[in-house]
Design a protein around this motif. Sequence first.
Motif, short mmCIF file in Angstrom:
data_model
loop_
_atom_site.label_atom_id
_atom_site.label_comp_id
_atom_site.label_asym_id
_atom_site.label_seq_id
_atom_site.Cartn_x
_atom_site.Cartn_y
_atom_site.Cartn_z
N VAL A 73 96.99 61.04 138.24
CA VAL A 73 97.21 61.33 136.82
C VAL A 73 97.24 62.83 136.57
CG1 VAL A 73 96.18 61.14 134.53
CG2 VAL A 73 96.30 59.13 136.02
N THR A 74 96.32 63.58 137.17
CA THR A 74 96.26 65.02 136.90
C THR A 74 97.44 65.77 137.52
OG1 THR A 74 94.77 65.30 138.80
CG2 THR A 74 93.76 65.05 136.63
N GLY A 75 98.16 65.14 138.46
CA GLY A 75 99.32 65.78 139.05
C GLY A 75 100.64 65.38 138.44
N LEU A 76 100.64 64.48 137.46
CA LEU A 76 101.89 63.96 136.93
C LEU A 76 102.73 65.03 136.24
CD1 LEU A 76 100.83 60.47 135.53
CD2 LEU A 76 102.36 60.92 137.45
N ALA A 77 102.11 65.90 135.47
CA ALA A 77 102.88 66.92 134.76
C ALA A 77 103.63 67.82 135.74
CB ALA A 77 101.96 67.74 133.86
N ALA A 78 102.98 68.21 136.83
CA ALA A 78 103.65 69.04 137.83
C ALA A 78 104.79 68.30 138.51
CB ALA A 78 102.64 69.52 138.87
N ALA A 79 104.70 66.97 138.56
CA ALA A 79 105.77 66.16 139.15
C ALA A 79 106.90 65.89 138.16
CB ALA A 79 105.20 64.83 139.65
N GLY A 80 106.78 66.38 136.93
CA GLY A 80 107.86 66.24 135.96
C GLY A 80 107.72 65.10 134.98
N TYR A 81 106.51 64.54 134.85
CA TYR A 81 106.31 63.38 133.99
C TYR A 81 105.55 63.77 132.72
CZ TYR A 81 108.18 60.55 137.69
OH TYR A 81 109.04 60.01 138.62
N THR A 82 105.96 63.16 131.62
CA THR A 82 105.35 63.44 130.32
C THR A 82 104.51 62.28 129.79
OG1 THR A 82 107.36 62.62 129.23
CG2 THR A 82 107.22 65.00 129.67
N ASP A 83 104.77 61.08 130.30
CA ASP A 83 104.16 59.87 129.73
C ASP A 83 103.48 59.04 130.81
OD1 ASP A 83 105.69 60.76 127.60
OD2 ASP A 83 107.00 59.01 127.53
N VAL A 84 102.42 58.35 130.41
CA VAL A 84 101.83 57.27 131.21
C VAL A 84 101.96 55.99 130.41
CG1 VAL A 84 99.68 56.27 132.06
CG2 VAL A 84 100.25 58.64 132.59
N TRP A 85 102.57 54.99 131.03
CA TRP A 85 102.81 53.70 130.39
C TRP A 85 101.94 52.62 131.03
CZ3 TRP A 85 106.34 52.67 126.40
CH2 TRP A 85 107.14 53.76 126.02
N THR A 86 101.64 51.59 130.25
CA THR A 86 100.96 50.42 130.79
C THR A 86 101.69 49.17 130.32
OG1 THR A 86 99.46 50.38 128.87
CG2 THR A 86 98.66 51.46 130.88
N ALA A 87 101.44 48.08 131.01
CA ALA A 87 101.95 46.77 130.62
C ALA A 87 100.78 45.80 130.64
CB ALA A 87 103.05 46.31 131.58
N GLU A 88 100.96 44.65 129.98
CA GLU A 88 99.86 43.68 129.96
C GLU A 88 100.42 42.28 130.12
OE1 GLU A 88 96.36 44.31 127.43
OE2 GLU A 88 96.85 42.39 126.53
N GLY A 89 100.02 41.64 131.20
CA GLY A 89 100.42 40.27 131.45
C GLY A 89 99.29 39.54 132.15
N GLY A 90 99.40 39.43 133.49
CA GLY A 90 98.37 38.75 134.24
C GLY A 90 97.47 39.68 135.01
N GLY A 91 97.63 41.01 134.83
CA GLY A 91 96.83 41.98 135.56
C GLY A 91 95.83 42.68 134.66
N LEU A 92 95.77 44.02 134.77
CA LEU A 92 94.86 44.79 133.93
C LEU A 92 95.32 44.79 132.48
CD1 LEU A 92 94.04 47.93 136.14
CD2 LEU A 92 92.88 45.72 136.06
N LEU A 98 99.07 64.39 128.41
CA LEU A 98 100.10 63.38 128.62
C LEU A 98 100.19 62.45 127.42
CD1 LEU A 98 99.36 62.42 132.34
CD2 LEU A 98 101.24 63.85 131.51
N ARG A 99 101.41 61.98 127.14
CA ARG A 99 101.58 60.98 126.10
C ARG A 99 101.20 59.62 126.65
NH1 ARG A 99 107.11 59.63 122.71
NH2 ARG A 99 107.80 58.80 124.73
N LEU A 100 100.45 58.86 125.87
CA LEU A 100 100.04 57.51 126.24
C LEU A 100 101.01 56.52 125.62
CD1 LEU A 100 96.22 57.83 125.46
CD2 LEU A 100 97.42 58.47 127.57
N PRO A 115 115.73 66.31 125.20
CA PRO A 115 115.40 66.00 126.59
C PRO A 115 114.78 64.62 126.72
CG PRO A 115 114.68 68.23 126.00
CD PRO A 115 115.11 67.56 124.73
N VAL A 116 115.19 63.91 127.74
CA VAL A 116 114.64 62.58 128.01
C VAL A 116 113.23 62.74 128.56
CG1 VAL A 116 114.88 60.51 129.43
CG2 VAL A 116 116.90 61.56 128.39
N ARG A 117 112.32 61.94 128.05
CA ARG A 117 110.95 61.93 128.56
C ARG A 117 110.91 61.01 129.78
NH1 ARG A 117 107.29 63.91 124.47
NH2 ARG A 117 105.63 63.21 125.86
N TRP A 118 109.99 61.30 130.68
CA TRP A 118 109.83 60.50 131.90
C TRP A 118 108.40 59.99 131.97
CZ3 TRP A 118 113.53 59.31 135.59
CH2 TRP A 118 114.80 59.88 135.37
N GLY A 119 108.28 58.69 132.23
CA GLY A 119 106.96 58.08 132.32
C GLY A 119 106.84 57.19 133.53
#
Length: 388
Positions: A55-74, A90-92, A34-38
Amino acid sequence: MSHDTSHPLPVPDRHSSGVGVGVGPAAPSTPAVPVRWGITLPLAGVPLREHQPIVTGLAAAGYTDVWTAEGGGLDAFTPLAVTAAWAPQLRLASAIVPVHTRGPAVIAQTAATLADLTSGGLVLGIGSSVAAHVTDINGIEFTEPFKRTRDVLRFLTRVFDGGVVSGTFDTFAVRGFALRDAPRIRPKVILGALRPRMLRLGFAEGDGAVTNMLFARDVPTVLGAVGPQPAGKELVVKVFVCPVEDPVLARRLTRPFLAWILNQEPYHAFHEWLGNGDLLAASYQRYLAGDAAGAERELPDEVVDGLFVHGTPEECRRRIAEYVQPGVTAIQLYLQAPRLGTFGGPRSRALAGAPGALAGASDALAAPGAAGISVADEALALLHTLRS
């Protein structure tokens, strides 16, 4: 993501007998999983401190992962740390942490700390980034991007395998580093990769790769460069989404970012390799001439519409599904819109069909406008629609 300036070369696999990963058919070597969704957090326009109900509602919405990016923001790590506190199942995941802006030991220590906070696992995505993020805003020389990424990958895999690392790499030297306490779940290390050499390195010596800023029709080309995928390796595709119904508004919102990133050398070379160079040639010439506004104007609507999915949430869902192809293990969504209150039009439509847990009241993020519907409720309903 990646900066691949040399021709593809086979790279020995640390998990095999040393046979290089060659170009082959774009099909995984193991049965489909199964494809993971983040989702990339934080969402634009919502302060990180107010993300807990999302964040606490993501699993019920069908998401398994939380992703971040790093550039000019956080930074890439703090949103993952609070995610672990709010929803440790959740998978980080990061896509990506630049390899030039932190020392290799600091990257390893931070990742190990995060991995110990979650039961869902950690995917540490690293990459060369681009000179605009490394040099222009950090004052660090952007040198030997492929070698630096390779060296940090090799360092991290040794450390996470429990080794003591001492020695000289091509781009740095380390004297006697080891993690005092290994994480309960070993972090995966994947590479931000755009072209064959970096893609192959990610699969041969790491745990896979994450790629982005490509048309759905380009996914088979990436898969072909990767070749057969060993079990447990990741190919993550990051999809940019602007759930705005008006195409004129959607293009106005997304064109400036696309004109900037597509004209960065790694991404320009990526699309040259994919065969999209003619579509970008006029914009690239304007950019090289120092004409940023002209580069935006010359970017064809075909490119904007293809690289930044837009339309109603239902239309976006259909477009996102085109990226779910055999060999892709995870979809990482990145959302851009004027504000949450305008996602997909009327709030009643955005909430239609959402599971009961998502349609309930949430007092933490009261949004202006429709009474009784919070930003968190609306965001989760939208994410559920995009994922369904």
